[in-house]
Design a protein around this motif. Structure first.
Motif, PDB file in Angstrom:
ATOM      1  N   PHE A 300      52.130  28.164   7.600  1.00  0.00           N
ATOM      2  CA  PHE A 300      53.079  28.109   8.711  1.00  0.00           C
ATOM      3  C   PHE A 300      53.708  29.470   8.996  1.00  0.00           C
ATOM      4  CE2 PHE A 300      56.846  26.836  11.095  1.00  0.00           C
ATOM      5  CZ  PHE A 300      56.285  25.908  11.964  1.00  0.00           C
ATOM      6  N   ASP A 301      53.991  30.246   7.951  1.00  0.00           N
ATOM      7  CA  ASP A 301      54.561  31.580   8.170  1.00  0.00           C
ATOM      8  C   ASP A 301      53.579  32.472   8.921  1.00  0.00           C
ATOM      9  OD1 ASP A 301      56.939  30.926   6.909  1.00  0.00           O
ATOM     10  OD2 ASP A 301      56.253  31.591   4.940  1.00  0.00           O
ATOM     11  N   ASP A 302      52.281  32.356   8.582  1.00  0.00           N
ATOM     12  CA  ASP A 302      51.269  33.138   9.305  1.00  0.00           C
ATOM     13  C   ASP A 302      51.180  32.688  10.760  1.00  0.00           C
ATOM     14  OD1 ASP A 302      50.665  34.551   7.031  1.00  0.00           O
ATOM     15  OD2 ASP A 302      48.982  33.290   6.462  1.00  0.00           O
ATOM     16  N   PHE A 303      51.317  31.382  10.981  1.00  0.00           N
ATOM     17  CA  PHE A 303      51.306  30.858  12.355  1.00  0.00           C
ATOM     18  C   PHE A 303      52.436  31.457  13.183  1.00  0.00           C
ATOM     19  CE2 PHE A 303      53.486  27.643  15.003  1.00  0.00           C
ATOM     20  CZ  PHE A 303      52.596  27.599  16.065  1.00  0.00           C
ATOM     21  N   LEU A 304      53.622  31.562  12.600  1.00  0.00           N
ATOM     22  CA  LEU A 304      54.773  32.102  13.323  1.00  0.00           C
ATOM     23  C   LEU A 304      54.596  33.578  13.662  1.00  0.00           C
ATOM     24  CD1 LEU A 304      57.725  30.397  11.412  1.00  0.00           C
ATOM     25  CD2 LEU A 304      56.755  29.744  13.613  1.00  0.00           C
ATOM     26  N   LYS A 305      53.697  34.254  12.956  1.00  0.00           N
ATOM     27  CA  LYS A 305      53.479  35.686  13.190  1.00  0.00           C
ATOM     28  C   LYS A 305      52.401  35.963  14.240  1.00  0.00           C
ATOM     29  CE  LYS A 305      54.799  36.845   8.432  1.00  0.00           C
ATOM     30  NZ  LYS A 305      54.299  37.353   7.129  1.00  0.00           N
ATOM     31  N   ILE A 306      51.756  34.926  14.765  1.00  0.00           N
ATOM     32  CA  ILE A 306      50.726  35.147  15.786  1.00  0.00           C
ATOM     33  C   ILE A 306      51.378  35.779  17.010  1.00  0.00           C
ATOM     34  CG2 ILE A 306      49.044  34.064  17.319  1.00  0.00           C
ATOM     35  CD1 ILE A 306      48.715  31.842  15.288  1.00  0.00           C
ATOM     36  N   PRO A 307      50.978  36.977  17.414  1.00  0.00           N
ATOM     37  CA  PRO A 307      51.643  37.640  18.554  1.00  0.00           C
ATOM     38  C   PRO A 307      51.398  36.901  19.858  1.00  0.00           C
ATOM     39  CG  PRO A 307      49.685  38.851  17.873  1.00  0.00           C
ATOM     40  CD  PRO A 307      49.898  37.786  16.843  1.00  0.00           C
ATOM     41  N   GLY A 308      52.373  36.931  20.723  1.00  0.00           N
ATOM     42  CA  GLY A 308      52.254  36.274  22.016  1.00  0.00           C
ATOM     43  C   GLY A 308      51.191  36.913  22.890  1.00  0.00           C
ATOM     44  N   CYS A 309      50.708  36.155  23.854  1.00  0.00           N
ATOM     45  CA  CYS A 309      49.657  36.641  24.746  1.00  0.00           C
ATOM     46  C   CYS A 309      50.201  37.024  26.126  1.00  0.00           C
ATOM     47  CB  CYS A 309      48.577  35.569  24.908  1.00  0.00           C
ATOM     48  SG  CYS A 309      49.206  33.984  25.507  1.00  0.00           S
ATOM     49  N   MET A 310      51.515  36.856  26.344  1.00  0.00           N
ATOM     50  CA  MET A 310      52.134  37.155  27.626  1.00  0.00           C
ATOM     51  C   MET A 310      53.278  38.144  27.426  1.00  0.00           C
ATOM     52  SD  MET A 310      50.437  35.237  29.807  1.00  0.00           S
ATOM     53  CE  MET A 310      51.433  35.039  31.276  1.00  0.00           C
ATOM     54  N   LEU A 311      53.608  38.880  28.489  1.00  0.00           N
ATOM     55  CA  LEU A 311      54.648  39.899  28.426  1.00  0.00           C
ATOM     56  C   LEU A 311      55.579  39.732  29.612  1.00  0.00           C
ATOM     57  CD1 LEU A 311      55.102  42.245  26.418  1.00  0.00           C
ATOM     58  CD2 LEU A 311      54.048  43.754  28.103  1.00  0.00           C
ATOM     59  N   SER A 312      56.890  39.730  29.343  1.00  0.00           N
ATOM     60  CA  SER A 312      57.872  39.592  30.414  1.00  0.00           C
ATOM     61  C   SER A 312      59.246  39.933  29.858  1.00  0.00           C
ATOM     62  CB  SER A 312      57.858  38.175  30.988  1.00  0.00           C
ATOM     63  OG  SER A 312      58.787  38.051  32.052  1.00  0.00           O
ATOM     64  N   SER A 313      60.274  39.677  30.648  1.00  0.00           N
ATOM     65  CA  SER A 313      61.648  39.796  30.161  1.00  0.00           C
ATOM     66  C   SER A 313      61.992  38.526  29.394  1.00  0.00           C
ATOM     67  CB  SER A 313      62.605  39.994  31.338  1.00  0.00           C
ATOM     68  OG  SER A 313      62.459  38.929  32.271  1.00  0.00           O
ATOM     69  N   HIS A 314      63.020  38.611  28.546  1.00  0.00           N
ATOM     70  CA  HIS A 314      63.498  37.434  27.840  1.00  0.00           C
ATOM     71  C   HIS A 314      64.051  36.425  28.856  1.00  0.00           C
ATOM     72  CE1 HIS A 314      62.970  38.985  23.833  1.00  0.00           C
ATOM     73  NE2 HIS A 314      63.697  40.064  24.092  1.00  0.00           N
TER      74      HIS A 314
END
Length: 335
Positions: A300-314
């Motif tokens: 699960f910790d490795d799953f949480l580290k998967i980088p996102g595939c989209m970029l935007s503002s918060h």
């Protein structure tokens, strides 16, 4: 499940091969043939200078010469770290296990030779004779097994267990006759066909009581201002009604999937957030994001580290944040 699979042929040492196979948990409910095909595919790739193996001309055995029917379920036949042997000669397709001392042609008919049949109801798998069959002879499950993460159970029952032995002891929820029909071969009736058959029988008692009202698109949008057909962007629709996380000190928590970071509003910018475009998926022991199916993690910790595939503002749930997010959202170049 880890298995050690060996191929041996008398007097043909150059053909011998041992492979260590690791089976995904989703294979527990699959036929043993799938394991045999996986081994044969690996064997033929490694032994390119020899005649290839063919699944129709080999069989699988366990230690002691116990021949395994390849149509039987993996979880019923194998245990973790078993030694399996692939040897020349066809074996039985399904049924109970047979021993090497039996004549080759006797495997497929071993049950019929004793006058016993094998019940195919979910969770039964017992031998029976038709003369002793009755409406109370079989205790079975109405629906197939469910394997999720490390939990096991039957989709018709609420009970879930973690141990295979416990899974096999879950009592059936239905009583009836033993059956020779595989439940997987029974198709569910189509509701469309059922409705058509009902109409054909003349059952139209409700058709005259309520006429269908057809609305124009404008009328629909006026009466359903929040519907997907109304004039709202997809981004605002998927985020409508989201709570606002802005705090009096000028900080906020990002609500984008895979981010959820605390940040200062003054530090937000068009590429501040790397997030996932779709939600998480947890299947068997694997975990991944629906938008990134190629990256599967088991921890699960490795799953949480998967980088996102989209970029935007918060995005913090406020209208201003929504407008900025919609304006800035773009596909990341990936990682």
């Amino acid at each position: 499940m880890k298995l050690y699979v060996h191929y041996e042929e008398a007097g043909q040492d150059e053909k011998a091969l041992t492979l260590k196979l690791t089976l995904p948990k989703s294979w527990a409910g699959q036929p043993l043939l799938q394991v045999l095909e996986l081994f044969i595919e690996s064997y033929n790739k490694k032994k390119t200078g020899l005649p290839p193996l063919d699944k129709d001309f080999v069989h699988m055995e366990k230690a002691g010469g116990v021949i395994l029917p390849v149509g039987n379920i993996v979880s019923d036949m194998l245990s973790d770290r078993d030694d399996l042997y692939v040897r020349p000669g066809p074996g039985p397709a399904r049924g109970k296990i047979a021993h090497l001392s039996s004549p080759p042609n006797a495997h497929a008919s071993s049950e019929s030779s004793t006058g016993l049949l094998r019940c195919k109801n979910y969770g039964c798998n017992q031998s029976f004779s038709e003369e002793n069959n009755s409406e109370e002879a079989c205790r079975f499950h109405k629906a197939p097994p469910v394997f999720h993460d490390t939990k096991k159970g039957w989709s018709c029952c609420a009970k879930r267990v973690y141990d295979w032995d416990e899974f096999h002891t879950i009592e059936g929820c239905t009583t009836g006759r033993h059956s020779l029909i595989d439940p997987k071969e029974i198709f569910a009736p189509s509701p469309t066909l059922a409705a058509a058959a009902q109409a054909e029988r003349g059952d139209r008692s409700n058709t005259s009581s309520a006429a269908t009202v057809i609305k124009s698109i404008d009328e629909f949008n006026q009466s359903n201002p929040n519907a997907a057909a109304a004039c709202k962007t997809a981004a605002s629709m998927t985020r409508a009604g989201t709570r606002c996380t802005v705090k009096p000190d000028g900080s906020a928590t990002c609500l984008n999937k895979g981010c959820q970071k605390d940040y200062l509003l003054k530090d937000n910018h068009p590429s501040a957030c790397r997030y996932h475009a779709a939600g998480p998926v947890f299947h068997d022991a694997g975990k991944y994001w629906y938008c990134c199916p190629g990256t599967v993690k088991y921890d699960f910790d490795d799953f949480l580290k998967i980088p996102g595939c989209m970029l935007s503002s918060h995005y913090d749930g406020s209208q201003e944040s929504l407008e900025a997010f919609t304006r800035h959202a773009k596909t990341s170049e990936g990682t």
